[in-house]
Scaffold this motif. Structure first.
Motif, PDB file in Angstrom:
ATOM      1  N   GLY A 104      -8.377 -27.102 -18.889  1.00  0.00           N
ATOM      2  CA  GLY A 104      -9.760 -26.678 -18.976  1.00  0.00           C
ATOM      3  C   GLY A 104     -10.176 -26.689 -20.436  1.00  0.00           C
ATOM      4  O   GLY A 104      -9.328 -26.586 -21.339  1.00  0.00           O
ATOM      5  N   PHE A 105     -11.471 -26.809 -20.685  1.00  0.00           N
ATOM      6  CA  PHE A 105     -11.921 -26.899 -22.070  1.00  0.00           C
ATOM      7  C   PHE A 105     -13.296 -26.268 -22.196  1.00  0.00           C
ATOM      8  O   PHE A 105     -14.149 -26.407 -21.305  1.00  0.00           O
ATOM      9  CB  PHE A 105     -11.983 -28.359 -22.523  1.00  0.00           C
ATOM     10  CG  PHE A 105     -12.009 -28.528 -24.017  1.00  0.00           C
ATOM     11  CD1 PHE A 105     -10.876 -28.286 -24.772  1.00  0.00           C
ATOM     12  CD2 PHE A 105     -13.169 -28.929 -24.662  1.00  0.00           C
ATOM     13  CE1 PHE A 105     -10.892 -28.439 -26.149  1.00  0.00           C
ATOM     14  CE2 PHE A 105     -13.190 -29.090 -26.040  1.00  0.00           C
ATOM     15  CZ  PHE A 105     -12.047 -28.848 -26.789  1.00  0.00           C
ATOM     16  N   PHE A 112     -15.352 -26.329 -18.826  1.00  0.00           N
ATOM     17  CA  PHE A 112     -15.242 -27.577 -18.079  1.00  0.00           C
ATOM     18  C   PHE A 112     -13.817 -27.721 -17.546  1.00  0.00           C
ATOM     19  O   PHE A 112     -12.844 -27.492 -18.273  1.00  0.00           O
ATOM     20  CB  PHE A 112     -15.593 -28.777 -18.961  1.00  0.00           C
ATOM     21  CG  PHE A 112     -17.045 -28.825 -19.372  1.00  0.00           C
ATOM     22  CD1 PHE A 112     -17.968 -29.523 -18.614  1.00  0.00           C
ATOM     23  CD2 PHE A 112     -17.478 -28.150 -20.494  1.00  0.00           C
ATOM     24  CE1 PHE A 112     -19.309 -29.556 -18.973  1.00  0.00           C
ATOM     25  CE2 PHE A 112     -18.820 -28.168 -20.871  1.00  0.00           C
ATOM     26  CZ  PHE A 112     -19.738 -28.873 -20.106  1.00  0.00           C
ATOM     27  N   LEU A 113     -13.711 -28.102 -16.276  1.00  0.00           N
ATOM     28  CA  LEU A 113     -12.425 -28.356 -15.638  1.00  0.00           C
ATOM     29  C   LEU A 113     -12.182 -29.858 -15.709  1.00  0.00           C
ATOM     30  O   LEU A 113     -13.033 -30.653 -15.295  1.00  0.00           O
ATOM     31  CB  LEU A 113     -12.446 -27.871 -14.188  1.00  0.00           C
ATOM     32  CG  LEU A 113     -12.968 -26.434 -13.987  1.00  0.00           C
ATOM     33  CD1 LEU A 113     -12.927 -26.061 -12.515  1.00  0.00           C
ATOM     34  CD2 LEU A 113     -12.210 -25.439 -14.845  1.00  0.00           C
ATOM     35  N   CYS A 158      -6.147 -21.941 -19.022  1.00  0.00           N
ATOM     36  CA  CYS A 158      -6.301 -21.537 -20.424  1.00  0.00           C
ATOM     37  C   CYS A 158      -5.134 -22.056 -21.257  1.00  0.00           C
ATOM     38  O   CYS A 158      -4.387 -21.296 -21.869  1.00  0.00           O
ATOM     39  CB  CYS A 158      -6.404 -20.029 -20.531  1.00  0.00           C
ATOM     40  SG  CYS A 158      -7.671 -19.318 -19.468  1.00  0.00           S
ATOM     41  N   ARG A 159      -4.953 -23.374 -21.257  1.00  0.00           N
ATOM     42  CA  ARG A 159      -3.827 -23.959 -21.971  1.00  0.00           C
ATOM     43  C   ARG A 159      -4.268 -24.459 -23.341  1.00  0.00           C
ATOM     44  O   ARG A 159      -5.411 -24.274 -23.754  1.00  0.00           O
ATOM     45  CB  ARG A 159      -3.213 -25.084 -21.126  1.00  0.00           C
ATOM     46  CG  ARG A 159      -2.548 -24.553 -19.839  1.00  0.00           C
ATOM     47  CD  ARG A 159      -2.183 -25.659 -18.882  1.00  0.00           C
ATOM     48  NE  ARG A 159      -1.284 -25.188 -17.825  1.00  0.00           N
ATOM     49  CZ  ARG A 159      -1.680 -24.617 -16.700  1.00  0.00           C
ATOM     50  NH1 ARG A 159      -2.952 -24.397 -16.484  1.00  0.00           N
ATOM     51  NH2 ARG A 159      -0.801 -24.236 -15.792  1.00  0.00           N
ATOM     52  N   ASN A 160      -3.362 -25.114 -24.063  1.00  0.00           N
ATOM     53  CA  ASN A 160      -3.688 -25.587 -25.400  1.00  0.00           C
ATOM     54  C   ASN A 160      -4.761 -26.672 -25.355  1.00  0.00           C
ATOM     55  O   ASN A 160      -5.003 -27.299 -24.325  1.00  0.00           O
ATOM     56  CB  ASN A 160      -2.434 -26.141 -26.086  1.00  0.00           C
ATOM     57  CG  ASN A 160      -1.468 -25.025 -26.456  1.00  0.00           C
ATOM     58  OD1 ASN A 160      -1.882 -23.941 -26.854  1.00  0.00           O
ATOM     59  ND2 ASN A 160      -0.182 -25.293 -26.310  1.00  0.00           N
ATOM     60  N   ASN A 161      -5.383 -26.906 -26.512  1.00  0.00           N
ATOM     61  CA  ASN A 161      -6.397 -27.936 -26.640  1.00  0.00           C
ATOM     62  C   ASN A 161      -5.798 -29.287 -26.248  1.00  0.00           C
ATOM     63  O   ASN A 161      -4.931 -29.817 -26.945  1.00  0.00           O
ATOM     64  CB  ASN A 161      -6.901 -27.971 -28.097  1.00  0.00           C
ATOM     65  CG  ASN A 161      -8.057 -28.934 -28.278  1.00  0.00           C
ATOM     66  OD1 ASN A 161      -8.295 -29.805 -27.456  1.00  0.00           O
ATOM     67  ND2 ASN A 161      -8.767 -28.772 -29.374  1.00  0.00           N
ATOM     68  N   PRO A 162      -6.235 -29.890 -25.147  1.00  0.00           N
ATOM     69  CA  PRO A 162      -5.621 -31.152 -24.695  1.00  0.00           C
ATOM     70  C   PRO A 162      -6.002 -32.343 -25.569  1.00  0.00           C
ATOM     71  O   PRO A 162      -5.417 -33.422 -25.421  1.00  0.00           O
ATOM     72  CB  PRO A 162      -6.155 -31.314 -23.276  1.00  0.00           C
ATOM     73  CG  PRO A 162      -7.458 -30.595 -23.290  1.00  0.00           C
ATOM     74  CD  PRO A 162      -7.281 -29.431 -24.224  1.00  0.00           C
ATOM     75  N   PHE A 163      -6.973 -32.166 -26.444  1.00  0.00           N
ATOM     76  CA  PHE A 163      -7.450 -33.283 -27.248  1.00  0.00           C
ATOM     77  C   PHE A 163      -6.866 -33.300 -28.663  1.00  0.00           C
ATOM     78  O   PHE A 163      -7.246 -34.143 -29.475  1.00  0.00           O
ATOM     79  CB  PHE A 163      -8.981 -33.254 -27.327  1.00  0.00           C
ATOM     80  CG  PHE A 163      -9.631 -33.331 -25.976  1.00  0.00           C
ATOM     81  CD1 PHE A 163      -9.652 -34.515 -25.256  1.00  0.00           C
ATOM     82  CD2 PHE A 163     -10.193 -32.203 -25.396  1.00  0.00           C
ATOM     83  CE1 PHE A 163     -10.235 -34.582 -24.004  1.00  0.00           C
ATOM     84  CE2 PHE A 163     -10.781 -32.256 -24.146  1.00  0.00           C
ATOM     85  CZ  PHE A 163     -10.795 -33.454 -23.448  1.00  0.00           C
ATOM     86  N   GLU A 164      -5.969 -32.363 -28.964  1.00  0.00           N
ATOM     87  CA  GLU A 164      -5.351 -32.369 -30.289  1.00  0.00           C
ATOM     88  C   GLU A 164      -4.396 -33.557 -30.425  1.00  0.00           C
ATOM     89  O   GLU A 164      -3.609 -33.853 -29.509  1.00  0.00           O
ATOM     90  CB  GLU A 164      -4.583 -31.059 -30.521  1.00  0.00           C
ATOM     91  CG  GLU A 164      -5.492 -29.864 -30.766  1.00  0.00           C
ATOM     92  CD  GLU A 164      -4.703 -28.604 -31.061  1.00  0.00           C
ATOM     93  OE1 GLU A 164      -5.298 -27.657 -31.586  1.00  0.00           O
ATOM     94  OE2 GLU A 164      -3.500 -28.568 -30.735  1.00  0.00           O
TER      95      GLU A 164
END
Length: 501
Positions: A104-105, A112-113, A158-164
């Protein structure tokens, strides 16, 4: 203060009397759930346990009488098709349960899912994510459009930023999701971690549990008999935060409650012989049959379990029982043993029974311990119904009671007074501080950045303000406005309120 407390008691009593005058039984509800787990992301890091989390929640909700749809590894198109199927399955008056595990972000305060085919994005490419993802608020809107009675949404996302990416600048945002503080009535949402926190999949490399730390805990709590949604969320929050602390990680699940009444998904059934009549279908606020009891066809007989409202005042607790059926008498006891005590009668006639109306309230001492009430009543035909168990948790009841008062009196959180300069009083917040974990204010800004000092909660006299406390701030005379944001003891966060001189 005494005047305020008497008004609160009168309001509670009026509400109970209104509920007692309901002539028709509650409408039978249908329970429908959609659980989604996304592991196999194509352009952002894959996850390991989201699909397992969805399967576990699906099994749990089936035990609670839900018709469950389980969807795994959803692309944007399949996600939309699944939501359309969910729309078709729910109807007016139903209880809808939505669970999502995956990435999620948060972008600009909206959650946003992320479907499994969400594109990789970098700084300045937020629009790519918006267009390719599912807005969490839109799911709530869809359920509102279907006129469901209760909507429960749970996000283990609520996980880490997937776009890093190493060596690149990430898309604006970070770990965790934004709080949902402005939910419509009838919606209850739970997040696996608080604002700006990330959720743990596991506690260590030796943790072989197939589920995330949140889901493994939340699923078990849902199956605890006699717990309402708030208690489920509170117990989950405490257990998850304690487990996270063992590995020096901060994860405190939060919930946002816009339910009018308590909702029990797995209550305790009345003990009956094997040849008893079929159980009444589930009710919105009634204690529902335990998961071990098979569900049978609805009967024409109505047995509505009481609900209880707990209100704390200087002298102790007022407990108001609300019963939808007309009653000829109410009795209660604490625990499973001892004699039942009658509540007595009011000097009011019930127009349905043409008899004196039973008193729906009792008083408890300020130091009353946690326990279970047994409540029973005599219905209009003279038959004894119950006993029905009602749990009493003094700490949770105090927080819930004071939180509701703060919500109802939000326009009185601050007041301005000119006296040798400018004073801003926050007496209302201090009076109900037992529900508050942290209060922040912002002076001439909409960003609360200063912590208000408040004395600790005194459960013996929770609304009293100590004589040495200072319930005001001294501010420059030119100050124009002050903003306030509360973090409640249950982990939820209020919307930011602005007060102008």
């Amino acid at each position: 203060m005494k005047i305020l407390l008497s008004l609160r008691a009168a309001l509670a009593l009026s509400l109970a009397l209104a509920l007692l005058t309901l002539a028709a039984p509650a409408r039978a509800e249908k329970r429908v759930a959609l659980v989604i787990g996304n592991n196999d992301y194509k352009n952002v890091p894959k996850l390991q346990k989201a699909v397992n989390d969805a399967r576990t929640m699906g099994d749990t909700l089936k035990q609670l009488g839900f018709s469950v749809m389980v969807a795994e590894n959803q692309t944007r198109q399949s996600f939309s098709e699944t939501l359309l199927a969910f729309d078709a399955a729910v109807g007016a008056g139903d209880t809808a349960f939505f669970f999502y595990a995956g990435h999620g972000f948060e972008i600009a305060g909206q959650n946003f899912l992320l479907p499994t085919d969400v594109p990789a994005a970098s700084e300045g490419q937020e629009e790519l994510v918006r267009d390719a993802s599912v807005l969490a608020d839109r799911i709530i809107e869809r359920l509102q459009n279907k006129n469901v009675r209760t909507a429960i949404l749970v996000f283990d996302a609520c996980r880490n930023n997937p776009f890093e990416r190493s060596g690149t600048r990430a898309l604006a945002g970070g770990g965790g999701l934004a709080p949902m503080t402005q939910l419509p009535e009838g919606v209850f949402s739970v997040f696996s971690a608080g604002p700006r926190q990330t959720a743990l999949d596991r506690l260590s490399n030796n943790d072989n549990n197939p589920n995330s730390v949140f889901t493994r805990t939340f699923a078990k709590e849902l199956l605890q008999p006699g717990e309402n949604l708030v208690q489920v969320a509170q117990h989950t929050r405490r257990l998850v935060s304690e487990m996270a602390e063992t590995v020096k990680h901060k994860q405190i699940p939060v919930y946002f409650d816009q339910m009018v009444d308590d909702v029990f998904l797995n209550g305790v059934a009345k003990t009956e012989p094997a040849a008893a009549k079929p159980a009444e279908p589930p009710k919105q606020v009634a204690a529902l049959p335990p998961v071990s009891v098979p569900r049978t066809a609805p009967s024409n007989d109505s047995v509505n379990a009481p609900i209880a409202m707990f209100s704390r005042h200087n002298g102790g607790w007022t407990v108001v029982f609300s019963i939808a059926d007309p009653t000829l008498g109410i009795s209660w006891r604490i625990g499973d043993n001892g004699e039942f005590r009658e509540t007595g009668f009011l000097d009011t006639l019930d127009p349905r029974t043409r008899k004196r109306m039973p008193n729906p309230s009792i008083e408890l001492a300020a130091d009353a311990p946690a326990g279970t009430f047994q409540v029973r009543y005599v219905d209009a035909s003279g038959e004894l119904q119950g006993p029905f168990p009602i749990k009493f948790d003094p700490e949770a009841a105090l927080i819930h009671d004071q939180r509701k008062i703060l919500d109802m009196t939000a326009t009185s959180w601050l007041s301005f007074r000119e006296f040798n300069g400018l004073l801003v009083y926050y007496t209302q917040l201090m009076s109900y501080r037992c529900a508050i974990r942290e209060a922040r204010v912002g002076v001439d800004t909409t960003v609360p950045d200063k912590v208000l000092k408040m004395p600790p909660c005194d459960t013996r006299d929770p609304s009293a303000i100590p004589h040495d406390a200072v319930p005001y701030l001294k501010l420059p005379p030119e100050t124009k406005s002050v903003s306030v944001e509360l973090t409640y003891r249950d982990g939820s966060v209020s919307e930011i309120k602005s007060f102008r001189r």
